[in-house]
Design a protein around this motif. Sequence first.
Motif, PDB file in Angstrom:
ATOM      1  N   GLU A 134       0.831  -1.202   0.000  1.00  0.00           N
ATOM      2  CA  GLU A 134       0.000   0.000   0.000  1.00  0.00           C
ATOM      3  C   GLU A 134       0.866   1.252   0.000  1.00  0.00           C
ATOM      4  N   ALA A 135       0.303   2.350  -0.529  1.00  0.00           N
ATOM      5  CA  ALA A 135       1.016   3.630  -0.545  1.00  0.00           C
ATOM      6  C   ALA A 135       1.154   4.123   0.892  1.00  0.00           C
ATOM      7  N   ARG A 136       2.193   4.551   1.196  1.00  0.00           N
ATOM      8  CA  ARG A 136       3.487   4.858   0.677  1.00  0.00           C
ATOM      9  C   ARG A 136       4.268   3.556   0.545  1.00  0.00           C
ATOM     10  N   LEU A 137       4.710   3.265  -0.697  1.00  0.00           N
ATOM     11  CA  LEU A 137       5.464   2.044  -0.983  1.00  0.00           C
ATOM     12  C   LEU A 137       6.921   2.233  -0.579  1.00  0.00           C
ATOM     13  N   THR A 138       7.646   1.141  -0.466  1.00  0.00           N
ATOM     14  CA  THR A 138       9.071   1.233  -0.135  1.00  0.00           C
ATOM     15  C   THR A 138       9.880   1.602  -1.379  1.00  0.00           C
ATOM     16  N   TRP A 139      10.998   2.246  -1.158  1.00  0.00           N
ATOM     17  CA  TRP A 139      11.942   2.615  -2.223  1.00  0.00           C
ATOM     18  C   TRP A 139      13.326   2.086  -1.849  1.00  0.00           C
ATOM     19  N   ASP A 140      13.433   0.821  -1.505  1.00  0.00           N
ATOM     20  CA  ASP A 140      14.727   0.269  -1.103  1.00  0.00           C
ATOM     21  C   ASP A 140      15.183  -0.872  -2.006  1.00  0.00           C
ATOM     22  N   ILE A 141      14.565  -0.965  -3.178  1.00  0.00           N
ATOM     23  CA  ILE A 141      14.916  -2.003  -4.150  1.00  0.00           C
ATOM     24  C   ILE A 141      15.174  -1.314  -5.490  1.00  0.00           C
ATOM     25  N   PRO A 142      16.261  -1.667  -6.165  1.00  0.00           N
ATOM     26  CA  PRO A 142      16.496  -1.074  -7.488  1.00  0.00           C
ATOM     27  C   PRO A 142      15.323  -1.337  -8.431  1.00  0.00           C
ATOM     28  N   TYR A 143      15.190  -0.469  -9.415  1.00  0.00           N
ATOM     29  CA  TYR A 143      14.131  -0.596 -10.412  1.00  0.00           C
ATOM     30  C   TYR A 143      14.757  -0.608 -11.801  1.00  0.00           C
ATOM     31  N   VAL A 144      13.960  -0.998 -12.793  1.00  0.00           N
ATOM     32  CA  VAL A 144      14.458  -1.120 -14.166  1.00  0.00           C
ATOM     33  C   VAL A 144      13.711  -0.138 -15.054  1.00  0.00           C
ATOM     34  N   ARG A 145      14.475   0.561 -15.867  1.00  0.00           N
ATOM     35  CA  ARG A 145      13.902   1.513 -16.819  1.00  0.00           C
ATOM     36  C   ARG A 145      14.172   1.002 -18.229  1.00  0.00           C
ATOM     37  N   THR A 146      13.152   1.053 -19.083  1.00  0.00           N
ATOM     38  CA  THR A 146      13.278   0.639 -20.477  1.00  0.00           C
ATOM     39  C   THR A 146      13.751   1.832 -21.292  1.00  0.00           C
ATOM     40  N   LEU A 147      14.771   1.612 -22.112  1.00  0.00           N
ATOM     41  CA  LEU A 147      15.285   2.659 -22.989  1.00  0.00           C
ATOM     42  C   LEU A 147      14.718   2.477 -24.393  1.00  0.00           C
ATOM     43  N   GLY A 148      14.690   3.524 -25.169  1.00  0.00           N
ATOM     44  CA  GLY A 148      14.126   3.477 -26.507  1.00  0.00           C
ATOM     45  C   GLY A 148      14.872   2.595 -27.487  1.00  0.00           C
ATOM     46  N   ASP A 149      16.113   2.245 -27.171  1.00  0.00           N
ATOM     47  CA  ASP A 149      16.904   1.431 -28.099  1.00  0.00           C
ATOM     48  C   ASP A 149      16.835  -0.057 -27.774  1.00  0.00           C
ATOM     49  N   GLY A 150      15.895  -0.463 -26.907  1.00  0.00           N
ATOM     50  CA  GLY A 150      15.755  -1.867 -26.547  1.00  0.00           C
ATOM     51  C   GLY A 150      16.664  -2.296 -25.416  1.00  0.00           C
ATOM     52  N   ARG A 151      17.379  -1.348 -24.837  1.00  0.00           N
ATOM     53  CA  ARG A 151      18.242  -1.648 -23.695  1.00  0.00           C
ATOM     54  C   ARG A 151      17.494  -1.291 -22.406  1.00  0.00           C
ATOM     55  N   TYR A 152      18.111  -1.639 -21.288  1.00  0.00           N
ATOM     56  CA  TYR A 152      17.509  -1.415 -19.981  1.00  0.00           C
ATOM     57  C   TYR A 152      18.550  -0.807 -19.049  1.00  0.00           C
ATOM     58  N   THR A 153      18.105   0.031 -18.137  1.00  0.00           N
ATOM     59  CA  THR A 153      18.987   0.488 -17.077  1.00  0.00           C
ATOM     60  C   THR A 153      18.407   0.024 -15.746  1.00  0.00           C
ATOM     61  N   PRO A 180      22.827   6.714  -8.078  1.00  0.00           N
ATOM     62  CA  PRO A 180      23.446   6.589  -9.401  1.00  0.00           C
ATOM     63  C   PRO A 180      22.964   5.337 -10.135  1.00  0.00           C
ATOM     64  N   ARG A 181      23.109   5.367 -11.453  1.00  0.00           N
ATOM     65  CA  ARG A 181      22.750   4.208 -12.277  1.00  0.00           C
ATOM     66  C   ARG A 181      23.620   3.023 -11.857  1.00  0.00           C
ATOM     67  N   ILE A 182      22.995   1.864 -11.707  1.00  0.00           N
ATOM     68  CA  ILE A 182      23.711   0.654 -11.307  1.00  0.00           C
ATOM     69  C   ILE A 182      24.285  -0.055 -12.517  1.00  0.00           C
ATOM     70  N   ALA A 183      23.468  -0.206 -13.555  1.00  0.00           N
ATOM     71  CA  ALA A 183      23.918  -0.957 -14.734  1.00  0.00           C
ATOM     72  C   ALA A 183      23.068  -0.601 -15.940  1.00  0.00           C
ATOM     73  N   GLU A 184      23.621  -0.866 -17.117  1.00  0.00           N
ATOM     74  CA  GLU A 184      22.873  -0.802 -18.371  1.00  0.00           C
ATOM     75  C   GLU A 184      23.049  -2.155 -19.029  1.00  0.00           C
ATOM     76  N   THR A 185      21.947  -2.758 -19.476  1.00  0.00           N
ATOM     77  CA  THR A 185      22.008  -4.114 -20.016  1.00  0.00           C
ATOM     78  C   THR A 185      21.353  -4.182 -21.386  1.00  0.00           C
ATOM     79  N   ASP A 186      21.700  -5.242 -22.111  1.00  0.00           N
ATOM     80  CA  ASP A 186      21.112  -5.495 -23.427  1.00  0.00           C
ATOM     81  C   ASP A 186      19.875  -6.372 -23.349  1.00  0.00           C
ATOM     82  N   SER A 187      19.596  -6.937 -22.172  1.00  0.00           N
ATOM     83  CA  SER A 187      18.463  -7.860 -22.082  1.00  0.00           C
ATOM     84  C   SER A 187      17.682  -7.639 -20.791  1.00  0.00           C
ATOM     85  N   ALA A 188      16.400  -7.954 -20.872  1.00  0.00           N
ATOM     86  CA  ALA A 188      15.536  -7.867 -19.699  1.00  0.00           C
ATOM     87  C   ALA A 188      16.002  -8.848 -18.627  1.00  0.00           C
TER      88      ALA A 188
END
Length: 142
Positions: free
Chosen positions: A66-85, A94-102
């Motif tokens: 329930e809201a307010r949710l926790t913010w203690d786990i990294p999240y994944v963002r989809t990039l327009g070029d098919g990559r992920y951060t 800071p950004r942890i990683a950039e990957t080529d696959s989900a």
Amino acid sequence: MTIVSEPVEAAWHKILTAAGEPRLPEESPLSAPFAELVLAAHAEPLLRRLFPWTGMWELHFSRCTEARLTWDIPYVRTLGDGRYTVEGPSRSSPRIAETDSARAAVATVVDRLPPHCGPAFIGNAEELAAFERRGEAGDGGH
């Protein structure tokens, strides 16, 4: 119609259903990679125990339902070029990683899960913190 009673299962169901229906026109470079990310995350048992939520082509995970949710786990963002951060756990981290696959992005999140993470606590972040302070952690609030 599918009836789902558990909050975590219901949230995953909603996201999985939405991932199968692009929110932007088919030519969007984000639709297919986001669907792939959702499926990869749901396939991971440790993440499937957490409460998922999305926004701005990002997949987040919370240790409570329930809201307010926790913010203690990294999240994944989809990039327009098919990559992920993989970023976080907060927006100012800071950004942890950039990957080529989900799958690689999901593995990066799993590697950075807090100890004894999940199942998601039924309640909000404040209630979870109080529960953990009482030393009752370990049963996910059930």
